[in-house]
Design an enzyme around this catalytic site. Structure first.
Site, PDB file in Angstrom:
ATOM      1  N   THR A 220     -29.633  47.155 -54.326  1.00  0.00           N
ATOM      2  CA  THR A 220     -28.305  46.566 -54.180  1.00  0.00           C
ATOM      3  C   THR A 220     -28.337  45.270 -53.386  1.00  0.00           C
ATOM      4  O   THR A 220     -29.038  45.157 -52.379  1.00  0.00           O
ATOM      5  CB  THR A 220     -27.364  47.569 -53.481  1.00  0.00           C
ATOM      6  OG1 THR A 220     -27.360  48.791 -54.214  1.00  0.00           O
ATOM      7  CG2 THR A 220     -25.953  47.029 -53.394  1.00  0.00           C
ATOM      8  N   GLU A 221     -27.533  44.303 -53.838  1.00  0.00           N
ATOM      9  CA  GLU A 221     -27.413  43.025 -53.134  1.00  0.00           C
ATOM     10  C   GLU A 221     -25.982  42.821 -52.669  1.00  0.00           C
ATOM     11  O   GLU A 221     -25.045  43.419 -53.233  1.00  0.00           O
ATOM     12  CB  GLU A 221     -27.867  41.881 -54.037  1.00  0.00           C
ATOM     13  CG  GLU A 221     -29.336  41.997 -54.421  1.00  0.00           C
ATOM     14  CD  GLU A 221     -29.886  40.735 -55.070  1.00  0.00           C
ATOM     15  OE1 GLU A 221     -29.104  39.806 -55.352  1.00  0.00           O
ATOM     16  OE2 GLU A 221     -31.109  40.683 -55.292  1.00  0.00           O
TER      17      GLU A 221
ATOM     18  N   THR B  14     -31.255  52.485 -47.429  1.00  0.00           N
ATOM     19  CA  THR B  14     -31.499  53.650 -46.581  1.00  0.00           C
ATOM     20  C   THR B  14     -32.969  53.710 -46.163  1.00  0.00           C
ATOM     21  O   THR B  14     -33.854  53.407 -46.959  1.00  0.00           O
ATOM     22  CB  THR B  14     -31.121  54.932 -47.329  1.00  0.00           C
ATOM     23  OG1 THR B  14     -29.736  54.867 -47.691  1.00  0.00           O
ATOM     24  CG2 THR B  14     -31.335  56.161 -46.456  1.00  0.00           C
TER      25      THR B  14
ATOM     26  N   GLU C 157     -32.963  58.060 -62.950  1.00  0.00           N
ATOM     27  CA  GLU C 157     -32.709  59.404 -63.471  1.00  0.00           C
ATOM     28  C   GLU C 157     -33.017  60.437 -62.389  1.00  0.00           C
ATOM     29  O   GLU C 157     -32.233  61.357 -62.143  1.00  0.00           O
ATOM     30  CB  GLU C 157     -33.554  59.664 -64.718  1.00  0.00           C
ATOM     31  CG  GLU C 157     -33.166  58.811 -65.920  1.00  0.00           C
ATOM     32  CD  GLU C 157     -34.019  59.105 -67.144  1.00  0.00           C
ATOM     33  OE1 GLU C 157     -34.772  60.102 -67.133  1.00  0.00           O
ATOM     34  OE2 GLU C 157     -33.933  58.346 -68.122  1.00  0.00           O
TER      35      GLU C 157
ATOM     36  N   ARG D 295     -30.432  60.002 -59.439  1.00  0.00           N
ATOM     37  CA  ARG D 295     -29.097  60.551 -59.665  1.00  0.00           C
ATOM     38  C   ARG D 295     -29.103  62.068 -59.653  1.00  0.00           C
ATOM     39  O   ARG D 295     -28.119  62.700 -59.222  1.00  0.00           O
ATOM     40  CB  ARG D 295     -28.536  59.981 -60.967  1.00  0.00           C
ATOM     41  CG  ARG D 295     -28.102  58.534 -60.777  1.00  0.00           C
ATOM     42  CD  ARG D 295     -27.846  57.767 -62.034  1.00  0.00           C
ATOM     43  NE  ARG D 295     -27.453  56.392 -61.681  1.00  0.00           N
ATOM     44  CZ  ARG D 295     -27.445  55.365 -62.524  1.00  0.00           C
ATOM     45  NH1 ARG D 295     -27.801  55.554 -63.791  1.00  0.00           N
ATOM     46  NH2 ARG D 295     -27.081  54.173 -62.110  1.00  0.00           N
TER      47      ARG D 295
ATOM     48  N   GLY E 198      -5.600  72.869 -39.035  1.00  0.00           N
ATOM     49  CA  GLY E 198      -5.898  71.918 -37.964  1.00  0.00           C
ATOM     50  C   GLY E 198      -7.348  71.929 -37.534  1.00  0.00           C
ATOM     51  O   GLY E 198      -7.901  70.886 -37.147  1.00  0.00           O
TER      52      GLY E 198
ATOM     53  N   GLU F  79     -26.041  55.476 -55.598  1.00  0.00           N
ATOM     54  CA  GLU F  79     -26.927  55.542 -56.777  1.00  0.00           C
ATOM     55  C   GLU F  79     -26.175  55.181 -58.056  1.00  0.00           C
ATOM     56  O   GLU F  79     -26.374  55.772 -59.117  1.00  0.00           O
ATOM     57  CB  GLU F  79     -27.545  56.937 -56.888  1.00  0.00           C
ATOM     58  CG  GLU F  79     -28.968  56.954 -57.431  1.00  0.00           C
ATOM     59  CD  GLU F  79     -30.006  56.565 -56.378  1.00  0.00           C
ATOM     60  OE1 GLU F  79     -31.202  56.679 -56.648  1.00  0.00           O
ATOM     61  OE2 GLU F  79     -29.621  56.144 -55.281  1.00  0.00           O
TER      62      GLU F  79
END
Length: 388
Positions: free
Chosen positions: A127-128, A159, A243, A246, A343, A366
């Site tokens: 990812t960018e 990560t 694959e 995920r 609560g 992902e």
């Protein structure tokens, strides 16, 4: 017969060992570690000792490989204890699979033995900052010269990026290629000059393990770092790797959903209102019934994809379905568990609030669930329907 009974005895032992580790060593400390956002050094070391980081590494390179079916179940167990622990080995597993399927023999010999023991941990950098799920729009470039590759660009939400010694970096080795995917490659990058790891990015959940931004400024990678030794194959390689990724995210969702259901069921059996346990009130009983039904369906969908993967089939559609359904299920179960706890579910003294913060990661991680739907319908049309 339980799901575990389907596994051969050696794989049953693996899952049982991880389950025991979670119950005896993770659950007693997870709340304190998670609230302090403390890296779980001792737990990671125990995972190394248990061989968790070698479960996707072939025996020839020092690993103890298990089936995808087994991998899903043990990932669920880890996430049941603390989803962050499953995340600590997620990208590592994908990189091991990438090396197994696409790496040169030299690359396998160099990296896999140390990955099997956990001495080297691996992660993916896809990812960018401006790209999100559109991997073909990436801007990180690796230009080849006489000394290898010179890498420039940035990645975000990576990560384990600080503690991983090996990074599978998706980049463009031919920025002018048409179509764009033909110019994309994977480099096996190691830390060194020109690679900067940012501060830990603040997160709603998924505490303990770091997620950082990586900056490459004339970072030097040797020519032999190119996965498989041939440029332009990175996009296809990472699609295969996703694959596994995920399925791993789907299994994490199963673990979070299961933990939330188990806590809600235990609470509903002991908490009383109007003179009876609250599970006997129709509204609460309906929640529990729906939670158990949807979790069971999500697990079967995920295990179906795992079986197909073990049989050697392409499972991009099945893994997408599993990730989509399991993650949405985990989110709904976490919300309903909070409702059941009332609560107390909103209190940091109970684990429900952690499940509620962790569950959204699987929806957006992902590849977002919106992307999963695109993958599913594309493959559905390509195949001419479902294989029944």
């Amino acid at each position: 017969m339980s799901t575990l009974d389907i596994l051969p005895p050696d794989e049953q032992l693996v899952v049982a060992t991880v389950r025991d580790f979670v119950d005896k060593e993770v659950k007693p400390v997870v709340r304190e570690l998670e609230h302090a956002d403390t890296y779980p050094e001792a737990l990671i070391e125990r995972m190394k000792e248990l061989g968790v980081f070698g479960l996707a590494v072939p025996e020839a390179y020092g690993g103890t490989p298990v089936s995808t079916f087994c991998y899903v179940l043990l990932t669920e167990e880890l996430a049941r204890g603390w989803m962050s622990l499953a995340g600590a080995m997620g990208g590592h597993t994908v990189v091991a699979k990438l090396l197994q399927h696409f790496g040169t023999e030299e690359q396998r010999r160099r990296h896999l033995p140390r990955m099997a023991t956990g001495e080297t941990r691996a992660t993916m950098a896809l990812t960018e900052p401006g790209g999100g799920s559109d991997l073909q729009a990436l801007r990180t470039v690796a230009r080849k010269d006489a000394d290898g590759y010179l890498v420039n660009g940035s990645k975000t939400w990576i990560t384990n990026s600080r503690r991983s010694g090996l990074i599978a970096l998706l980049c463009k080795t031919d920025p002018d290629a048409t179509p764009a995917h033909r110019g994309i490659s994977l480099l096996l990058v190691e830390h060194g000059p020109g690679l900067t790891v940012s501060r830990d990015l603040p997160k709603l959940g998924y505490k303990g393990v770091e997620s950082c931004e990586l900056t490459f400024a004339d970072h030097r990678a040797p020519a032999e770092a190119l996965l498989g030794g041939v440029e332009g194959r990175g996009f296809a390689q990472i699609m295969k790797g996703l694959e596994t990724g995920r399925l791993q995210v789907a299994a994490r969702a199963l673990g979070v959903g299961r933990a939330a259901l188990e806590d809600a069921l235990a609470y509903a059996r002991t908490r009383e209102s109007f003179g009876k346990p609250i599970w006997q009130h129709q509204a609460i009983g309906t929640y529990l019934a729906d939670m158990a039904t949807s979790l069971t369906a999500a697990r079967q969908l995920t295990l179906h994809a795992a079986r197909r993967a073990d049989a050697g089939h392409r499972v991009d559609m099945e893994a997408g379905m599993a990730k989509l359904f399991a993650s949405e299920t985990a989110m709904q179960i976490a919300l309903n568990a909070l409702r059941i706890h009332g609560g107390h579910g909103y209190s940091t003294e109970f684990d429900i609030e952690r499940y509620f913060r962790d569950a959204p990661l699987m929806i957006v991680g992902e590849g977002t669930n919106e992307i999963q739907r695109n993958v599913i319908v594309s493959r559905l049309v390509e195949r001419g329907g479902l294989d029944v």
